[in-house]
Each structure stands twice: as structure tokens, then as C-alpha cells.
Design a protein around this motif. Sequence first.
Motif, PDB file in Angstrom:
ATOM      1  N   GLY A  26      57.268 -41.529  23.990  1.00  0.00           N
ATOM      2  CA  GLY A  26      56.917 -40.196  23.515  1.00  0.00           C
ATOM      3  C   GLY A  26      57.004 -40.061  22.013  1.00  0.00           C
ATOM      4  N   ALA A  27      58.048 -40.646  21.420  1.00  0.00           N
ATOM      5  CA  ALA A  27      58.220 -40.566  19.966  1.00  0.00           C
ATOM      6  C   ALA A  27      57.035 -41.183  19.245  1.00  0.00           C
ATOM      7  CB  ALA A  27      59.520 -41.263  19.558  1.00  0.00           C
ATOM      8  N   HIS A  28      56.584 -42.334  19.734  1.00  0.00           N
ATOM      9  CA  HIS A  28      55.463 -43.024  19.082  1.00  0.00           C
ATOM     10  C   HIS A  28      54.173 -42.222  19.228  1.00  0.00           C
ATOM     11  CE1 HIS A  28      53.304 -46.370  17.350  1.00  0.00           C
ATOM     12  NE2 HIS A  28      52.474 -46.382  18.382  1.00  0.00           N
ATOM     13  N   ALA A  29      53.950 -41.653  20.410  1.00  0.00           N
ATOM     14  CA  ALA A  29      52.733 -40.865  20.642  1.00  0.00           C
ATOM     15  C   ALA A  29      52.692 -39.641  19.727  1.00  0.00           C
ATOM     16  CB  ALA A  29      52.657 -40.445  22.106  1.00  0.00           C
ATOM     17  N   VAL A  30      53.825 -38.956  19.596  1.00  0.00           N
ATOM     18  CA  VAL A  30      53.886 -37.770  18.746  1.00  0.00           C
ATOM     19  C   VAL A  30      53.689 -38.152  17.281  1.00  0.00           C
ATOM     20  CG1 VAL A  30      55.450 -35.956  17.897  1.00  0.00           C
ATOM     21  CG2 VAL A  30      55.254 -36.403  20.362  1.00  0.00           C
ATOM     22  N   GLN A  31      54.238 -39.295  16.887  1.00  0.00           N
ATOM     23  CA  GLN A  31      54.055 -39.762  15.517  1.00  0.00           C
ATOM     24  C   GLN A  31      52.593 -40.126  15.271  1.00  0.00           C
ATOM     25  OE1 GLN A  31      53.334 -43.055  14.220  1.00  0.00           O
ATOM     26  NE2 GLN A  31      53.491 -42.262  12.136  1.00  0.00           N
ATOM     27  N   ARG A  32      51.937 -40.730  16.252  1.00  0.00           N
ATOM     28  CA  ARG A  32      50.524 -41.091  16.115  1.00  0.00           C
ATOM     29  C   ARG A  32      49.690 -39.854  15.805  1.00  0.00           C
ATOM     30  NH1 ARG A  32      47.443 -45.101  15.733  1.00  0.00           N
ATOM     31  NH2 ARG A  32      46.258 -45.077  17.682  1.00  0.00           N
ATOM     32  N   ALA A  33      49.986 -38.752  16.476  1.00  0.00           N
ATOM     33  CA  ALA A  33      49.201 -37.530  16.319  1.00  0.00           C
ATOM     34  C   ALA A  33      49.668 -36.690  15.137  1.00  0.00           C
ATOM     35  CB  ALA A  33      49.277 -36.695  17.590  1.00  0.00           C
ATOM     36  N   GLN A  34      50.773 -37.090  14.499  1.00  0.00           N
ATOM     37  CA  GLN A  34      51.329 -36.353  13.358  1.00  0.00           C
ATOM     38  C   GLN A  34      51.485 -34.869  13.692  1.00  0.00           C
ATOM     39  OE1 GLN A  34      48.534 -37.602  10.213  1.00  0.00           O
ATOM     40  NE2 GLN A  34      50.105 -39.022   9.479  1.00  0.00           N
ATOM     41  N   VAL A  35      52.153 -34.623  14.809  1.00  0.00           N
ATOM     42  CA  VAL A  35      52.386 -33.255  15.276  1.00  0.00           C
ATOM     43  C   VAL A  35      53.269 -32.511  14.280  1.00  0.00           C
ATOM     44  CG1 VAL A  35      53.516 -31.891  17.088  1.00  0.00           C
ATOM     45  CG2 VAL A  35      52.086 -33.850  17.699  1.00  0.00           C
ATOM     46  N   SER A  36      52.932 -31.243  14.061  1.00  0.00           N
ATOM     47  CA  SER A  36      53.703 -30.412  13.140  1.00  0.00           C
ATOM     48  C   SER A  36      53.970 -29.049  13.771  1.00  0.00           C
ATOM     49  CB  SER A  36      52.947 -30.226  11.825  1.00  0.00           C
ATOM     50  OG  SER A  36      51.871 -29.309  11.988  1.00  0.00           O
ATOM     51  N   ALA A  37      54.710 -28.220  13.048  1.00  0.00           N
ATOM     52  CA  ALA A  37      55.048 -26.878  13.525  1.00  0.00           C
ATOM     53  C   ALA A  37      53.818 -25.980  13.641  1.00  0.00           C
ATOM     54  CB  ALA A  37      56.072 -26.237  12.594  1.00  0.00           C
ATOM     55  N   ASN A  38      52.721 -26.380  13.040  1.00  0.00           N
ATOM     56  CA  ASN A  38      51.487 -25.591  13.111  1.00  0.00           C
ATOM     57  C   ASN A  38      50.687 -25.851  14.384  1.00  0.00           C
ATOM     58  OD1 ASN A  38      51.895 -24.416  10.541  1.00  0.00           O
ATOM     59  ND2 ASN A  38      51.073 -26.257   9.550  1.00  0.00           N
ATOM     60  N   ASP A  39      51.094 -26.841  15.157  1.00  0.00           N
ATOM     61  CA  ASP A  39      50.304 -27.259  16.320  1.00  0.00           C
ATOM     62  C   ASP A  39      50.666 -26.496  17.586  1.00  0.00           C
ATOM     63  OD1 ASP A  39      48.478 -29.357  15.483  1.00  0.00           O
ATOM     64  OD2 ASP A  39      50.266 -30.544  15.019  1.00  0.00           O
ATOM     65  N   ILE A  40      49.646 -26.313  18.413  1.00  0.00           N
ATOM     66  CA  ILE A  40      49.833 -25.940  19.816  1.00  0.00           C
ATOM     67  C   ILE A  40      49.563 -27.213  20.612  1.00  0.00           C
ATOM     68  CG2 ILE A  40      49.076 -24.497  21.727  1.00  0.00           C
ATOM     69  CD1 ILE A  40      47.994 -22.522  19.634  1.00  0.00           C
ATOM     70  N   VAL A  41      50.578 -27.690  21.305  1.00  0.00           N
ATOM     71  CA  VAL A  41      50.504 -28.971  22.007  1.00  0.00           C
ATOM     72  C   VAL A  41      50.417 -28.726  23.506  1.00  0.00           C
ATOM     73  CG1 VAL A  41      51.836 -31.043  22.611  1.00  0.00           C
ATOM     74  CG2 VAL A  41      51.744 -30.267  20.231  1.00  0.00           C
ATOM     75  N   LEU A  83      40.410 -39.169  18.740  1.00  0.00           N
ATOM     76  CA  LEU A  83      40.928 -39.775  19.970  1.00  0.00           C
ATOM     77  C   LEU A  83      41.871 -40.918  19.620  1.00  0.00           C
ATOM     78  CD1 LEU A  83      40.891 -40.136  23.079  1.00  0.00           C
ATOM     79  CD2 LEU A  83      38.866 -41.590  22.770  1.00  0.00           C
ATOM     80  N   PHE A  84      43.076 -40.863  20.179  1.00  0.00           N
ATOM     81  CA  PHE A  84      44.078 -41.901  19.960  1.00  0.00           C
ATOM     82  C   PHE A  84      44.467 -42.554  21.279  1.00  0.00           C
ATOM     83  CE2 PHE A  84      44.964 -38.938  16.485  1.00  0.00           C
ATOM     84  CZ  PHE A  84      45.191 -39.768  15.396  1.00  0.00           C
ATOM     85  N   ALA A  85      44.725 -43.856  21.235  1.00  0.00           N
ATOM     86  CA  ALA A  85      45.534 -44.512  22.260  1.00  0.00           C
ATOM     87  C   ALA A  85      46.931 -44.654  21.687  1.00  0.00           C
ATOM     88  CB  ALA A  85      44.959 -45.875  22.607  1.00  0.00           C
ATOM     89  N   SER A  86      47.931 -44.610  22.552  1.00  0.00           N
ATOM     90  CA  SER A  86      49.311 -44.813  22.106  1.00  0.00           C
ATOM     91  C   SER A  86      49.958 -45.825  23.034  1.00  0.00           C
ATOM     92  CB  SER A  86      50.080 -43.492  22.124  1.00  0.00           C
ATOM     93  OG  SER A  86      51.380 -43.668  21.602  1.00  0.00           O
ATOM     94  N   ARG A  87      50.442 -46.918  22.453  1.00  0.00           N
ATOM     95  CA  ARG A  87      50.995 -48.001  23.254  1.00  0.00           C
ATOM     96  C   ARG A  87      52.421 -48.336  22.815  1.00  0.00           C
ATOM     97  NH1 ARG A  87      49.224 -54.419  23.751  1.00  0.00           N
ATOM     98  NH2 ARG A  87      50.243 -54.747  25.761  1.00  0.00           N
ATOM     99  N   ASN A  88      53.341 -48.322  23.751  1.00  0.00           N
ATOM    100  CA  ASN A  88      54.715 -48.741  23.488  1.00  0.00           C
ATOM    101  C   ASN A  88      55.311 -47.960  22.325  1.00  0.00           C
ATOM    102  OD1 ASN A  88      54.348 -50.672  25.543  1.00  0.00           O
ATOM    103  ND2 ASN A  88      53.571 -52.181  24.091  1.00  0.00           N
ATOM    104  N   SER A  89      56.119 -48.619  21.512  1.00  0.00           N
ATOM    105  CA  SER A  89      56.718 -47.995  20.338  1.00  0.00           C
ATOM    106  C   SER A  89      57.118 -49.087  19.359  1.00  0.00           C
ATOM    107  CB  SER A  89      57.934 -47.141  20.720  1.00  0.00           C
ATOM    108  OG  SER A  89      58.912 -47.912  21.392  1.00  0.00           O
ATOM    109  N   LEU A  90      57.606 -48.671  18.197  1.00  0.00           N
ATOM    110  CA  LEU A  90      57.937 -49.589  17.113  1.00  0.00           C
ATOM    111  C   LEU A  90      59.447 -49.700  16.934  1.00  0.00           C
ATOM    112  CD1 LEU A  90      55.254 -48.337  14.602  1.00  0.00           C
ATOM    113  CD2 LEU A  90      55.305 -50.616  15.638  1.00  0.00           C
ATOM    114  N   PRO A  91      59.920 -50.751  16.277  1.00  0.00           N
ATOM    115  CA  PRO A  91      61.360 -50.861  16.015  1.00  0.00           C
ATOM    116  C   PRO A  91      61.928 -49.628  15.318  1.00  0.00           C
ATOM    117  CG  PRO A  91      60.269 -52.924  15.481  1.00  0.00           C
ATOM    118  CD  PRO A  91      59.180 -51.942  15.801  1.00  0.00           C
ATOM    119  N   SER A  92      61.161 -49.051  14.409  1.00  0.00           N
ATOM    120  CA  SER A  92      61.631 -47.861  13.711  1.00  0.00           C
ATOM    121  C   SER A  92      61.838 -46.694  14.670  1.00  0.00           C
ATOM    122  CB  SER A  92      60.654 -47.462  12.604  1.00  0.00           C
ATOM    123  OG  SER A  92      59.356 -47.235  13.138  1.00  0.00           O
ATOM    124  N   ASP A  93      61.026 -46.623  15.744  1.00  0.00           N
ATOM    125  CA  ASP A  93      61.208 -45.564  16.740  1.00  0.00           C
ATOM    126  C   ASP A  93      62.561 -45.710  17.429  1.00  0.00           C
ATOM    127  OD1 ASP A  93      58.626 -44.355  16.409  1.00  0.00           O
ATOM    128  OD2 ASP A  93      57.765 -46.028  17.526  1.00  0.00           O
TER     129      ASP A  93
END
Length: 341
Positions: A151-166, A282-292
Motif C-alpha cells: 500500500g505504501a508503494h502504491a500511494v507513493q506512486r500516485a503521489q497522493v496528497s491532502a487535496n485528493d479524493i481517493v 495509469l499506473f501499475a504498482s508492484r511490490n515495494s522498495l527498501p525505503s518503504d
Amino acid sequence: MKTIVLNQPGELHLTSRDVDEVLSDNEALVRIHRIGICGTDYHAYRGKQPFFSYPRVLGHELGAEVVALGKSVDTKQLDIGNKVAVEPYLNCGHCQACQNGKSNCCENLKVMGVHTDGGMCEYVKIPANKLHHSAQLGYEQLALVETLGIGAHAVQRAQVSANDIVLVIGAGPIGLSVIQFAKIQNAQVAVMDFSTQRLEFAKQAMHTDYSITATTEFNTNDLRKALGGKLPTVVFDATGNSQSMMKAFSYLAFGGKLVYVGLFQGDVTFFDPDFHRKEVTLFASRNSLPSDFKNIIQQMESGQINTQAWLTHQAAFEELPSVFETWLNPESHVIKAMVVV
């Protein structure tokens, strides 16, 4: 050592194997204490997991203890006795993706418990750089880090912010992990699922702003009404269902982003004029990174992430072959099952 092997779909077998204690210079030997059960394990059990072969030792959501280290491992960074979360993505380090910092989608990636044997056993060897230490967290919390990383990686991919409706479609563990990090970004979050029980769990545990019961007739106008006249700026589909994933295009606001967190074996199609008219990303999101992994551990340690509500079912290691199938029953209301080794 005790080991559970998935010999073929529907057949988990408790057996014994020798422990391989011979370590290369940069390897570690860890003792497994907790194993989280995820959708990949359920799909493999049912015979529906892509890129999978049998027999296989499952298990990639792991809370473990370091018991031995290769001679080149820096003991200032990792030492015997440390409690660790295991990053189960074994990347090659040499391909173009790895060289560009995208080890999560390495061209030669092998995921523990999927492409190679995992941690459904007492001991396992792993490169030391795949272990993430915490002096504060328990084994159950550490076994949840990998799930949260999706989930963390997917949200980072989309650069979700407080302005978004998700909008998160699918309130299983992966969808819940997306909700967790979208809420940390202070976005408004709606969740859609067929299960009212899962919707209620998301509302109580994750404090979602909108709960939407999915139906086959549900459409864009219904969604707009549910969200007070607006449409989501970011949609995450965590279902792995082809119809849901393709229908998700229609839910987006103009200029919105669609993130596929789940996957299925097949082709995705969409109506190209609408895709361009809305300027969809359109994004694909796969796994996560060490930083996540590192960020999640810090957020768990600081109390930003409360994992207690996630853990709904538990079994001892020896009991798993007999109870595993019961967790597949929707009436069991499993959110996250944990195995104690």
C-alpha cells in the motif's frame, strides 16, 4: 527443521528438512517467529497464482530473529539477536531496473514463497541487506511490514496528497494497506467492497470517510452521489478482478490517476477517446522498495500505524495444514491471519 510444503493445489504438508547453515559472506540465517498469510498464499493454494510452480514452501510476510551472519555483514547495522522484517524480493542488482533504483521490478526478480521457497519453516537464509531491524517492534508487527509496503508503494506512486479524493476498490488486506497510507497523507478516502463487514472494519479501524457497497449495477452517477457531487482524483483497484479493474476507468475525475495494485491473468481494455478526454494517468504498482520498509518501521515505531486491528486470526505452525482452508471461507471474516512458529 519443521517445514510446511504446498505440494500441489489444496495440499499443505508438514515435513522436516535439514537446516543449511553454510552462509556466504553477505548472508544471514534467521529464525522465523511469525508468518503472515496473504492473498498470494491463498491463490497458490487454490492453484490460481501466476508465475508459480509446485511444490513450493510459501511464506513471504515474515517476522524473524537473526541467529547467524556471514563474515562480511556489518554488525553495526545488523547483529545476532536482532528482530527483523524480511524484504522477500530477491533482485539481481545488475539489470536496468535495479541500476535505476527500481529493485521492486527487477527483470530477474524472485519473490520468496512464489518463485523460490519462502519462510514457512523454522530457519531460512537470506541476503543480509533484505533484513530490516527494529529495536521496538514485536514479531507480529514486523511480519506485517511487507503487506503494508504494498500500500505504501502504491500511494507513493500516485503521489497522493491532502487535496485528493481517493477511492480504494477492494477492502482486503492490500486495499486496507492502501487506505492506511492514503489517510496518512490526509486524503479523503472512500472504500468500495461487496462485503459490508469489511467496509465496517475499514471505517472503524482505518477511519475511512465514505463506505460504498459494491453492486453489479453501480455506476459513475451513483459514485458521484456518494461523494457529494464529485468523483475521485485517484482510484486504486486492489481486487485483481478483471471487470472491476476495467470499470475503474469510468470512476475517475477528469485529470485523475488510476493505480492497479491487484492483477489478473488477461488483457485490460478501455475506451480510448474517454481515456484521452480525461487525460487519465495509469499506473501499475508492484511490490515495494527498501525505503518503504524503513519508512513503515519508523511509522509503526512512532505510533502512526496501529497494527493491532489487522490481526484477526492465529494458528500454531503445526496446525496450519488443517486450518488453512477454513480461512478461505468468507464467513470466517479473516482480515490477516498469523502463524506462530
